[in-house]
Design a protein around this motif. Structure first.
Motif, short mmCIF file in Angstrom:
data_model
loop_
_atom_site.label_atom_id
_atom_site.label_comp_id
_atom_site.label_asym_id
_atom_site.label_seq_id
_atom_site.Cartn_x
_atom_site.Cartn_y
_atom_site.Cartn_z
N THR A 1 0.83 -1.21 0.00
CA THR A 1 0.00 0.00 0.00
C THR A 1 0.86 1.26 0.00
OG1 THR A 1 -1.70 -1.19 1.25
CG2 THR A 1 -1.84 1.22 1.22
N LEU A 2 1.84 1.34 0.91
CA LEU A 2 2.64 2.55 1.04
C LEU A 2 3.56 2.76 -0.16
CD1 LEU A 2 3.56 2.26 4.83
CD2 LEU A 2 1.94 3.85 3.79
N ILE A 3 4.17 1.69 -0.65
CA ILE A 3 5.03 1.83 -1.84
C ILE A 3 4.19 2.28 -3.03
CG2 ILE A 3 6.47 0.57 -3.48
CD1 ILE A 3 7.40 -1.17 -1.12
N GLY A 4 2.99 1.67 -3.17
CA GLY A 4 2.09 2.09 -4.25
C GLY A 4 1.71 3.55 -4.13
N ALA A 5 1.43 4.02 -2.93
CA ALA A 5 1.07 5.42 -2.73
C ALA A 5 2.22 6.35 -3.11
CB ALA A 5 0.67 5.65 -1.26
N PHE A 6 3.46 5.98 -2.72
CA PHE A 6 4.62 6.81 -3.06
C PHE A 6 4.84 6.87 -4.57
CE2 PHE A 6 6.30 5.36 1.29
CZ PHE A 6 5.65 6.40 1.91
N ALA B 1 2.60 6.37 -6.90
CA ALA B 1 1.50 7.10 -7.54
C ALA B 1 1.67 8.61 -7.36
CB ALA B 1 0.16 6.64 -6.95
N ILE B 2 2.06 9.05 -6.15
CA ILE B 2 2.24 10.47 -5.88
C ILE B 2 3.41 11.03 -6.67
CG2 ILE B 2 2.86 12.16 -4.10
CD1 ILE B 2 1.34 10.38 -2.10
N ALA B 3 4.49 10.24 -6.76
CA ALA B 3 5.69 10.70 -7.48
C ALA B 3 5.56 10.56 -8.99
CB ALA B 3 6.91 9.92 -7.00
N GLY B 4 4.53 9.82 -9.44
CA GLY B 4 4.34 9.63 -10.88
C GLY B 4 5.39 8.75 -11.50
N ILE B 5 5.90 7.78 -10.72
CA ILE B 5 6.95 6.88 -11.19
C ILE B 5 6.33 5.51 -11.49
CG2 ILE B 5 9.12 5.74 -10.59
CD1 ILE B 5 9.65 8.03 -8.64
N GLY C 1 2.09 2.10 -9.60
CA GLY C 1 1.83 2.64 -8.27
C GLY C 1 0.35 2.58 -7.92
N VAL C 2 -0.50 2.95 -8.87
CA VAL C 2 -1.95 2.95 -8.62
C VAL C 2 -2.43 1.52 -8.38
CG1 VAL C 2 -4.22 3.47 -9.57
CG2 VAL C 2 -2.29 5.02 -10.00
N ILE C 3 -1.92 0.58 -9.19
CA ILE C 3 -2.33 -0.83 -9.04
C ILE C 3 -1.92 -1.36 -7.66
CG2 ILE C 3 -1.95 -3.18 -9.90
CD1 ILE C 3 -1.58 -1.92 -12.70
N MET C 4 -0.68 -1.07 -7.26
CA MET C 4 -0.21 -1.53 -5.95
C MET C 4 -1.03 -0.90 -4.82
SD MET C 4 3.95 -1.54 -6.40
CE MET C 4 4.21 -2.12 -4.72
N LEU C 5 -1.36 0.39 -4.96
CA LEU C 5 -2.13 1.08 -3.94
C LEU C 5 -3.51 0.45 -3.79
CD1 LEU C 5 -2.57 3.40 -1.93
CD2 LEU C 5 -3.22 4.86 -3.87
N VAL C 6 -4.16 0.18 -4.95
CA VAL C 6 -5.51 -0.40 -4.91
C VAL C 6 -5.46 -1.80 -4.31
CG1 VAL C 6 -7.44 -1.24 -6.31
CG2 VAL C 6 -6.37 0.98 -6.82
N LEU C 7 -4.48 -2.61 -4.75
CA LEU C 7 -4.37 -3.97 -4.22
C LEU C 7 -4.10 -3.95 -2.71
CD1 LEU C 7 -2.24 -5.74 -7.02
CD2 LEU C 7 -4.65 -6.13 -6.46
N GLY C 8 -3.24 -3.03 -2.29
CA GLY C 8 -2.93 -2.93 -0.87
C GLY C 8 -4.14 -2.54 -0.04
N LEU C 9 -4.91 -1.55 -0.52
CA LEU C 9 -6.09 -1.11 0.21
C LEU C 9 -7.14 -2.20 0.28
CD1 LEU C 9 -6.43 2.56 -1.13
CD2 LEU C 9 -5.63 1.84 1.12
#
Length: 650
Positions: A498-503, A505-509, A514-522
């Motif tokens: 979740t946290l790596i995905g958020a970073f 996604a925010i950094a645009g890297i 990043g978005v996929i990791m964030l969604v999967l983590g949440l």
């Protein structure tokens, strides 16, 4: 670099040899007793019914009384002639003395005679103080009557008249004088004195008018005064003052006579340590249980000292004992005392752990990780190389002077913190602020604290992310070690995703990664954080609350911005101080500047070093520890020789 492995030992010995055994264990200084007299210690053991509690013995009261006498003697001397200590006295080590020397010294020690003499002086001083209080009370009582030119006792000798002396509220002065003059025909009224509240009256009236006079006085709340002194009040007050002066002189003589007892301090201290050892030895029995002939001792010792403990017991009582060692059981882990052992670098920061709470025996010692980040954070927040050099010099001097292990740890920590401060100060180019620029010198620097604020801010947050991720990693390690692999996945690795995905996604890297990791983590958090709830509603509610926890992580990361803020504060304040000093007009500047520079920069160093010390610890306690650390361990406090004043060697 971990928590020292402990053993539980059980020792049986004959009651007749307990004293020799306790003396040997006290010299050994490596056992932490378990209180067997606690009902929970034996549990439901059927043999416990045949055992009874050991006790301190009859001598204990005598030892305690002797300690109280010695404490009184030392405090009494200190009260009149405080021991002179220099500014560097905190660096002085305790005097060392072998146990044999201590025990031999008590044979010729006259501490009891010293105590009796000092106690007699205290009694004399108390008696003189009580007498002074009595005399001062009499003076205060007669103060309002000092203008009366006759002894109060003589006023009772009139044959056909009666004298009345006393006080009445000052507000009735005019009224009462008027009533006395108009209603009495054969009387004499005199105002002896006045104060803020009362009027001091003398009324002499003929026997035929006594009743009338008393009614008038009673009407205004007259308070009669009686005294049996056979002198004029003024003479009596003067006499009392002379007595008080004599008493004060006598007290000064007694106090001066205490001076010679300063040289008895060492004897008193030696005796204090001697009886302190005996008290500790007798009080140890409060942990034991026994039969009529055998005493049972249980405790903890470091596993590596098993052989040494056996030798200590054998040397004291030969083969008349039974000693058994057991490894720590899982259900006993919470009760095992904790002793930390780390390398030279990390051990300096063990005090930071102890200020918070020692780990439990089943936990991981966080000192090695904490030491690295505390070293890093302290220097980044103080961030002035000049200040760091001062810290290093002061700490190095303290380390050179001090031999005490615990003190050396603290001084070593500040020495290392000084090294970190020099490193970060060099990175920022701060040497007592911008002092070099006033001499035309521009020191090299990797980061400009005024131009590279965004970079430093990002670096601070980056350190925060690494710090928190390591904390989560330790949590995963502890869960896996305990056999809870699923919990490690649900409570740690899901947060990593979740946290790596958020970073990202925010950094645009990484594009959409990043978005996929964030969604999967949440989604993972939503499905797993309520897994222990008994109902579906509870699982959903706790799952949502778990997802909401991401705000807590973001808040924790932002907290690391204090690394930037405190570092900038130190530098900017130092620059401002240099500017203030430089504004002093010549030629006064050349005289005042050195003193102002030392005073102002010392103040800035102390204030910001304190801030760095506190906030570096705060980042460990609140942002790092709350990811994995429970604490609550009890410190390993071995049964040992007394060392309040003297370091006693074996």
């Amino acid at each position: 670099m971990a928590i020292v492995k402990m053993n539980k030992f059980t020792l049986l010995s004959f009651e007749s040899e307990k004293e020799k055994l306790l003396s040997a264990l006290q010299k050994f200084q490596g056992v932490h007793f378990i209180d067997l007299q606690d009902d929970q210690a034996l549990g439901d053991n059927e043999y416990a019914k045949n055992l009874f509690k050991d006790n301190v013995g009859e001598e204990h009261a005598v030892y305690q009384e002797n300690l109280a006498k010695l404490r009184f003697s030392l405090d009494f001397i200190e009260g009149f002639f405080p021991e002179k200590k220099s500014m560097l006295s905190m660096l002085d080590d305790k005097k060392e003395m072998s146990l044999e020397e201590l025990e031999n010294s008590i044979k010729s020690n006259n501490w009891n005679e010293v105590y009796e003499e000092l106690k007699a002086k205290e009694r004399s001083l108390n008696e003189l103080s009580n007498e002074t209080t009595k005399l001062e009370g009499e003076i205060a009582e007669l103060k309002g009557w000092r203008n009366l030119d006759i002894a109060i006792s003589d006023l009772n000798k009139f044959k056909y008249s009666k004298a009345m002396v006393g006080t009445v509220s000052k507000q009735y002065e005019d009224i009462i004088l008027d009533d006395l003059s108009t209603e009495l025909n054969y009387s004499y009224v005199e105002i002896i004195d006045r104060d803020n509240q009362d009027l001091y009256l003398l009324v002499i009236t003929h026997d035929s008018e006594v009743s009338n006079a008393e009614d008038i006085l009673k009407r205004y709340g007259f308070s009669a005064f009686s005294s049996s002194i056979d002198k004029r009040p003024e003479d009596y007050i003067k006499s009392n003052k002379e007595k008080i002066e004599e008493i004060q002189s006598e007290k000064r003589d007694i106090k001066a006579s205490v001076e010679k007892f300063q040289y008895e301090r060492e004897n008193l201290i030696s005796a204090y340590e001697y009886f302190g050892n005996l008290v500790a030895r007798s009080e140890a029995s409060n942990n034991f249980i026994k039969t009529k002939k055998v005493v049972t001792i249980c405790g903890w010792n470091m596993a590596e000292t098993n052989d040494e403990l056996k030798k200590a017991v054998q040397s004291a009582i030969g083969e008349n004992y039974y000693l058994e060692f057991e490894e720590v059981k899982e259900e006993e882990a919470e009760n095992v005392p904790i002793k930390l052992r780390n390398n030279g670098f990390a051990s300096a920061f063990e005090g930071v752990i102890e200020m918070y709470s020692l780990p439990r025996y089943s936990e991981v010692d966080p000192t090695p990780i904490l030491s690295v980040f505390y070293f890093l954070f302290f220097g980044m927040m103080l961030s002035d190389a000049g200040y760091g050099l001062i810290m290093m010099a002061a700490s190095a001097f303290a380390l050179y002077k001090v031999k005490d292990k615990d003190k050396r740890k603290s001084y070593k920590m500040f020495f290392l913190a000084g090294i970190s401060t020099v490193i970060w100060g060099a990175i920022y180019g701060g040497w007592f602020g911008d002092l070099p620029s006033y001499f035309g010198i521009v020191p090299p620097k990797l980061l400009d604290s005024t131009a590279d604020i965004t970079t430093i801010f990002g670096l601070s947050l980056g350190f925060g992310v690494v710090h928190i991720f390591i904390g989560l990693g330790i949590k995963a390690y502890m869960l896996i070690r305990a056999g809870h692999m699923k919990d490690a996945i649900y409570d740690v690795f899901t947060w990593y995703i979740t946290l790596i995905g958020a970073f990202l996604a925010i950094a645009g890297i990484g594009g959409k990664l990043g978005v996929i990791m964030l969604v999967l983590g949440l989604v993972g958090l939503l499905l797993t954080q309520g897994r222990t709830a008994p109902t579906i509603g509870g699982k959903i509610g706790w799952g949502i609350y778990g997802v909401y926890g991401i705000t807590s992580y973001l808040g924790d990361i932002v907290s690391y911005s204090r690394l930037l803020a405190l570092g900038l504060a130190t530098g900017f304040i130092a620059n401002a101080l240099n500017l203030i000093i430089n504004l002093i007009p010549s030629p006064f500047k050349y005289v005042l500047a050195p003193f102002l520079f030392i005073g102002l920069h010392t103040f800035n160093l102390l204030i910001n070093a304190l801030g760095s010390y506190v906030h570096a610890a705060r980042l460990q306690y609140l942002e790092f520890f709350n990811k994995f650390y429970e604490g609550g361990g009890k410190k390993f406090t071995p049964y040992k020789l007394s060392d309040k004043y003297i370091k006693i060697t074996k």
